[in-house]
Design an enzyme around this catalytic site. Structure first.
Site, mmCIF file in Angstrom:
data_model
loop_
_atom_site.group_PDB
_atom_site.id
_atom_site.type_symbol
_atom_site.label_atom_id
_atom_site.label_comp_id
_atom_site.label_asym_id
_atom_site.label_seq_id
_atom_site.Cartn_x
_atom_site.Cartn_y
_atom_site.Cartn_z
ATOM 1 C CE1 TYR A 146 -2.165 30.123 -29.080
ATOM 2 C CE2 TYR A 146 -3.362 28.909 -27.386
ATOM 3 C CZ TYR A 146 -2.754 30.076 -27.837
ATOM 4 O OH TYR A 146 -2.764 31.185 -27.048
ATOM 5 N NE ARG A 178 2.215 5.710 -1.660
ATOM 6 C CZ ARG A 178 0.997 6.177 -1.873
ATOM 7 N NH1 ARG A 178 0.636 6.591 -3.069
ATOM 8 N NH2 ARG A 178 0.113 6.266 -0.894
ATOM 9 C CG MET A 185 -3.183 28.906 -19.644
ATOM 10 S SD MET A 185 -2.040 30.268 -19.451
ATOM 11 C CE MET A 185 -0.616 29.700 -20.348
ATOM 12 C CE LYS A 198 -4.176 10.905 -1.019
ATOM 13 N NZ LYS A 198 -2.863 10.307 -1.189
HETATM 14 C C1 PLP Z 1 -2.292 6.245 2.038
HETATM 15 C C2 PLP Z 1 -3.611 6.347 1.347
HETATM 16 N N1 PLP Z 1 -4.692 5.805 1.928
HETATM 17 C C3 PLP Z 1 -5.900 5.867 1.350
HETATM 18 C C4 PLP Z 1 -6.086 6.489 0.130
HETATM 19 C C5 PLP Z 1 -7.452 6.514 -0.499
HETATM 20 O O1 PLP Z 1 -7.452 5.777 -1.680
HETATM 21 P P1 PLP Z 1 -8.789 5.613 -2.552
HETATM 22 O O2 PLP Z 1 -9.107 6.963 -3.098
HETATM 23 O O3 PLP Z 1 -8.424 4.646 -3.608
HETATM 24 O O4 PLP Z 1 -9.827 5.134 -1.620
HETATM 25 C C6 PLP Z 1 -4.991 7.064 -0.492
HETATM 26 C C7 PLP Z 1 -5.168 7.740 -1.783
HETATM 27 O O5 PLP Z 1 -4.331 7.988 -2.562
HETATM 28 C C8 PLP Z 1 -3.724 6.983 0.127
HETATM 29 O O6 PLP Z 1 -2.633 7.511 -0.444
#
Ligand code: PLP
Length: 379
Positions: free
Chosen positions: A272, A134, A319, A36
């Protein structure tokens, strides 16, 4: 190369990290690499492909658009979407053959309809609340949710998962142990009702490295796959218990070029807000990187590397520009390469170093690097 800024990714380093993680978890545990946030800034499809070629079993993403891009890039591996989907997203997510996280029973009818239309059951991973507060479903609602999944022919309970709240930030792992206990209790409760998910998973990088009892059938590793430690505390915990022997290799270098070299007299302000005043005749290099590119504006006291030497940043981060002092470096020229993150000769700027300058964590440093900057695989 005509680009003014670019990211170099070492595929060898990424492969090395997957091999290291594999050596920790063994052959029978699935390795799900977390890609991600543009693969933590490393380039979603580039890193995803390298991870799978290097032996990762699954990829996990936060959002549907990331899964779509991975499929468009030709990746056929299992993809697990960790984040919530929009109500209209289920048909496409299932067409793309993604695994989905669930924690609301009210989402099931919509998912089941999409699965029916798709012609195969939706593979669902129930997220169990164990203390992070969460995403996740608490004990009272867990059993009805899992029963509803098990009884629906269009749904399949493939996984049960949870996420650690307090494992990187401390060397005291009692909270993580308590979460693991709650997860086990939830799994036992389900088993007592005849419900068993084949894949249980909860380990992020820190847990994968320091907490073998959390591996279950799959680990979800992000930061370690990119060659960064989740935190100093994780490193200390690991060394204390295992006495070393586990080396991660950072894979990302961030580079740019000097756009202008200029001499500024003593007593002049730079940038700036006039926050920096030269105390002597100063030679500056102007570099086309700023907070839009992902170099945090709050970075204070930082430097970049030019000709293998430290060039301190002077004045505010703009920026799209920063100014660095090169008075003592000598013969710096327009077009010279600048290293913002990575090694140049004997000098190295790590993501952890930048994180200290900007009061954040290595995760944020690399994920914030603008997606539009080209990612180039170097080896
Ligand atoms: C649900 C979930 N699993 C796994 C991970 C991976 O975590 P890490 O980068 O600490 O291994 C994340 C990262 O934010 C996560 O949100």
């Amino acid at each position: 190369m005509s680009e003014l800024t670019w990211i170099e990714i070492s595929s060898n380093a990424l492969r090395n990290n997957i091999a290291r993680l594999r050596s920790l978890i063994g052959k029978s545990t699935l390795l799900c690499a977390c890609v991600k946030a543009n693969a933590y800034g490393h380039g979603l499809c580039e890193a995803g492909r390298i991870f799978i070629e290097a032996g990762a079993d699954w990829l996990s993403v936060h959002a549907l658009h990331e899964a779509r891009r991975l499929r468009q890039a030709g990746l056929t591996c299992p993809i697990y979407i960790l984040g919530p989907l929009g109500t209209d997203d289920y048909p496409e997510a299932l067409q793309l053959d993604c695994r989905l996280v669930v924690y609301n029973e009210s989402d099931l009818p919509r998912i089941a309809r999409a699965a029916h239309a798709c012609g195969r059951p939706a593979r669902l991973h129930v997220k169990i609340e164990t203390g992070a507060n969460r995403q996740g479903i608490g004990p009272g609602l867990l059993e009805p949710l899992c029963t509803a999944i098990s009884e629906n022919p269009h749904l399949m309970l493939e996984g049960c998962s949870t996420h650690f709240a307090n494992i990187e930030d401390t060397t005291d792992h009692s909270f993580a142990e308590a979460q693991l206990k709650r997860l086990r209790a939830a799994l036992e409760l389900l088993e007592a009702r005849g419900i068993k998910a084949p894949i249980v998973h909860c380990a992020n990088s820190a847990a994968t490295i320091i907490f073998p009892e959390s591996h279950f059938q799959m680990v979800r590793t992000g930061i370690a796959a990119y060659g960064m430690w989740p935190s100093n505390e994780t490193y200390v915990s690991f060394v204390k218990e295992r006495k070393g022997g586990f080396v991660l290799k950072p894979a990302l270098m961030w580079k740019s070029r000097v756009a202008q070299v200029k001499d500024v007299p003593k007593g002049e302000h730079i940038g700036y807000g006039c926050t920096f005043k030269t105390g002597h005749a100063t030679r500056l290099a102007v570099i086309p990187i700023g907070y839009y590119e992902g170099y945090d504006r709050s970075t204070a006291g930082g430097h970049v590397l030019i000709r293998g030497r430290q060039a301190p940043i002077r004045g505010r981060i703009c920026m799209n520009l920063i100014m660095a002092e090169v008075t003592d470096i000598g013969d710096v020229r327009t077009d010279d390469e600048v290293v913002l993150l990575g090694r140049d000769g004997d000098e190295c700027i790590s993501a952890e170093q930048i994180a200290r300058w900007s009061n954040t964590i290595n995760y944020e440093v690399t994920t914030r690097i603008n997606d539009r900057i080209p990612r180039i695989i170097t080896d």
